[in-house]
Design a protein around this motif. Structure first.
Motif, mmCIF file in Angstrom:
data_model
loop_
_atom_site.group_PDB
_atom_site.id
_atom_site.type_symbol
_atom_site.label_atom_id
_atom_site.label_comp_id
_atom_site.label_asym_id
_atom_site.label_seq_id
_atom_site.Cartn_x
_atom_site.Cartn_y
_atom_site.Cartn_z
ATOM 1 N N ARG A 73 31.906 61.715 67.923
ATOM 2 C CA ARG A 73 30.456 61.858 67.791
ATOM 3 C C ARG A 73 30.136 62.676 66.548
ATOM 4 N NH1 ARG A 73 29.772 65.077 73.161
ATOM 5 N NH2 ARG A 73 31.253 66.205 71.905
ATOM 6 N N PRO A 74 28.955 62.528 65.991
ATOM 7 C CA PRO A 74 28.579 63.311 64.811
ATOM 8 C C PRO A 74 28.716 64.817 65.021
ATOM 9 C CG PRO A 74 26.984 61.567 65.149
ATOM 10 C CD PRO A 74 27.909 61.555 66.340
ATOM 11 N N GLU A 75 28.425 65.286 66.229
ATOM 12 C CA GLU A 75 28.524 66.720 66.492
ATOM 13 C C GLU A 75 29.974 67.220 66.530
ATOM 14 O OE1 GLU A 75 27.404 64.585 70.346
ATOM 15 O OE2 GLU A 75 26.600 64.635 68.348
ATOM 16 N N ASP A 76 30.935 66.309 66.499
ATOM 17 C CA ASP A 76 32.355 66.692 66.472
ATOM 18 C C ASP A 76 32.868 66.904 65.052
ATOM 19 O OD1 ASP A 76 32.486 66.446 69.251
ATOM 20 O OD2 ASP A 76 33.129 64.351 69.155
ATOM 21 N N LYS A 77 32.028 66.668 64.046
ATOM 22 C CA LYS A 77 32.495 66.759 62.657
ATOM 23 C C LYS A 77 33.007 68.153 62.297
ATOM 24 C CE LYS A 77 29.913 64.810 59.483
ATOM 25 N NZ LYS A 77 28.755 64.239 58.763
ATOM 26 N N GLU A 78 32.261 69.190 62.665
ATOM 27 C CA GLU A 78 32.676 70.549 62.304
ATOM 28 C C GLU A 78 33.985 70.947 62.979
ATOM 29 O OE1 GLU A 78 31.123 75.154 62.497
ATOM 30 O OE2 GLU A 78 29.644 73.551 62.581
ATOM 31 N N PRO A 79 34.121 70.769 64.303
ATOM 32 C CA PRO A 79 35.408 71.129 64.908
ATOM 33 C C PRO A 79 36.572 70.271 64.389
ATOM 34 C CG PRO A 79 33.830 70.474 66.617
ATOM 35 C CD PRO A 79 33.136 70.398 65.308
ATOM 36 N N THR A 80 36.280 69.020 64.036
ATOM 37 C CA THR A 80 37.330 68.168 63.479
ATOM 38 C C THR A 80 37.770 68.689 62.114
ATOM 39 O OG1 THR A 80 36.516 66.241 64.682
ATOM 40 C CG2 THR A 80 37.961 65.820 62.809
ATOM 41 N N PHE A 81 36.807 69.096 61.280
ATOM 42 C CA PHE A 81 37.149 69.669 59.975
ATOM 43 C C PHE A 81 38.073 70.870 60.161
ATOM 44 C CE2 PHE A 81 36.803 72.705 56.603
ATOM 45 C CZ PHE A 81 36.891 71.934 55.469
ATOM 46 N N VAL A 82 37.709 71.759 61.075
ATOM 47 C CA VAL A 82 38.520 72.954 61.333
ATOM 48 C C VAL A 82 39.925 72.557 61.789
ATOM 49 C CG1 VAL A 82 38.748 74.993 62.812
ATOM 50 C CG2 VAL A 82 36.527 74.411 61.817
ATOM 51 N N SER A 83 40.014 71.563 62.669
ATOM 52 C CA SER A 83 41.322 71.117 63.172
ATOM 53 C C SER A 83 42.186 70.523 62.065
ATOM 54 C CB SER A 83 41.144 70.086 64.286
ATOM 55 O OG SER A 83 40.522 70.665 65.401
ATOM 56 N N VAL A 84 41.580 69.692 61.220
ATOM 57 C CA VAL A 84 42.336 69.063 60.130
ATOM 58 C C VAL A 84 42.817 70.129 59.151
ATOM 59 C CG1 VAL A 84 42.193 67.495 58.143
ATOM 60 C CG2 VAL A 84 41.178 66.844 60.320
ATOM 61 N N TYR A 85 41.918 71.041 58.772
ATOM 62 C CA TYR A 85 42.283 72.084 57.812
ATOM 63 C C TYR A 85 43.384 72.981 58.391
ATOM 64 C CZ TYR A 85 41.851 75.466 54.085
ATOM 65 O OH TYR A 85 42.113 76.278 53.008
ATOM 66 N N ARG A 86 43.246 73.356 59.661
ATOM 67 C CA ARG A 86 44.258 74.208 60.311
ATOM 68 C C ARG A 86 45.606 73.489 60.359
ATOM 69 N NH1 ARG A 86 42.135 75.134 65.394
ATOM 70 N NH2 ARG A 86 40.887 76.794 64.505
ATOM 71 N N GLU A 87 45.588 72.216 60.714
ATOM 72 C CA GLU A 87 46.842 71.450 60.765
ATOM 73 C C GLU A 87 47.476 71.380 59.375
ATOM 74 O OE1 GLU A 87 48.661 67.141 62.135
ATOM 75 O OE2 GLU A 87 46.480 67.352 62.013
ATOM 76 N N ALA A 88 46.670 71.121 58.350
ATOM 77 C CA ALA A 88 47.193 71.056 56.976
ATOM 78 C C ALA A 88 47.782 72.393 56.561
ATOM 79 C CB ALA A 88 46.084 70.636 56.013
ATOM 80 N N LYS A 89 47.114 73.469 56.911
ATOM 81 C CA LYS A 89 47.620 74.809 56.570
ATOM 82 C C LYS A 89 48.924 75.096 57.298
ATOM 83 C CE LYS A 89 46.397 79.660 56.566
ATOM 84 N NZ LYS A 89 45.423 80.675 56.953
ATOM 85 N N ASN A 90 48.960 74.826 58.592
ATOM 86 C CA ASN A 90 50.157 75.103 59.400
ATOM 87 C C ASN A 90 51.360 74.278 58.982
ATOM 88 O OD1 ASN A 90 48.772 77.015 60.906
ATOM 89 N ND2 ASN A 90 48.311 75.609 62.573
ATOM 90 N N LYS A 91 51.129 73.075 58.509
ATOM 91 C CA LYS A 91 52.231 72.207 58.097
ATOM 92 C C LYS A 91 52.596 72.363 56.626
ATOM 93 C CE LYS A 91 51.629 68.636 61.590
ATOM 94 N NZ LYS A 91 51.345 67.217 61.847
ATOM 95 N N GLY A 92 51.869 73.202 55.899
ATOM 96 C CA GLY A 92 52.164 73.422 54.486
ATOM 97 C C GLY A 92 51.617 72.343 53.571
ATOM 98 N N ILE A 93 50.734 71.514 54.078
ATOM 99 C CA ILE A 93 50.197 70.404 53.302
ATOM 100 C C ILE A 93 49.195 70.879 52.249
ATOM 101 C CG2 ILE A 93 48.815 68.277 53.493
ATOM 102 C CD1 ILE A 93 50.259 67.912 56.245
ATOM 103 N N LEU A 94 48.594 72.040 52.474
ATOM 104 C CA LEU A 94 47.658 72.563 51.481
ATOM 105 C C LEU A 94 48.337 72.805 50.137
ATOM 106 C CD1 LEU A 94 45.508 75.099 53.539
ATOM 107 C CD2 LEU A 94 44.924 72.770 52.856
ATOM 108 N N SER A 95 49.654 72.986 50.154
ATOM 109 C CA SER A 95 50.384 73.215 48.901
ATOM 110 C C SER A 95 50.769 71.911 48.191
ATOM 111 C CB SER A 95 51.637 74.050 49.163
ATOM 112 O OG SER A 95 52.529 73.347 50.006
#
Length: 75
Positions: free
Chosen positions: A36-58
């Motif tokens: 749903r549109p209201e899930d966009k913010e929590p999804t952004f946080v989840s994707v960013y957190r996953e990328a950070k935890n897996k080292g993908i941000l680098s």
């Protein structure tokens, strides 16, 4: 998978020259898309957190700024 091993895997992936694939433009990211549109913010946080935890941000091929663009394309 340990973070150091994942960083090696991501580095090898980048060096392979293969195109980045998947919903978030990285096949290592497994966060599901928002329902749903209201899930966009929590999804952004989840994707960013996953990328950070897996080292993908680098990874030089991953642009976290594109997460918003991808989310906007769902609705």
């Amino acid at each position: 998978m340990k973070k150091a091993m994942m960083n090696n895997t991501i580095c090898n992936c980048f060096q392979s020259g293969q195109p980045c694939t998947g919903i978030w433009r990285c096949h290592f990211l497994t966060t599901p898309p928002p329902i749903r549109p209201e899930d966009k913010e929590p999804t952004f946080v989840s994707v960013y957190r996953e990328a950070k935890n897996k080292g993908i941000l680098s990874c030089p091929s991953f642009n976290p700024g594109k997460i918003d663009t991808i989310l906007d394309s769902f609705f």
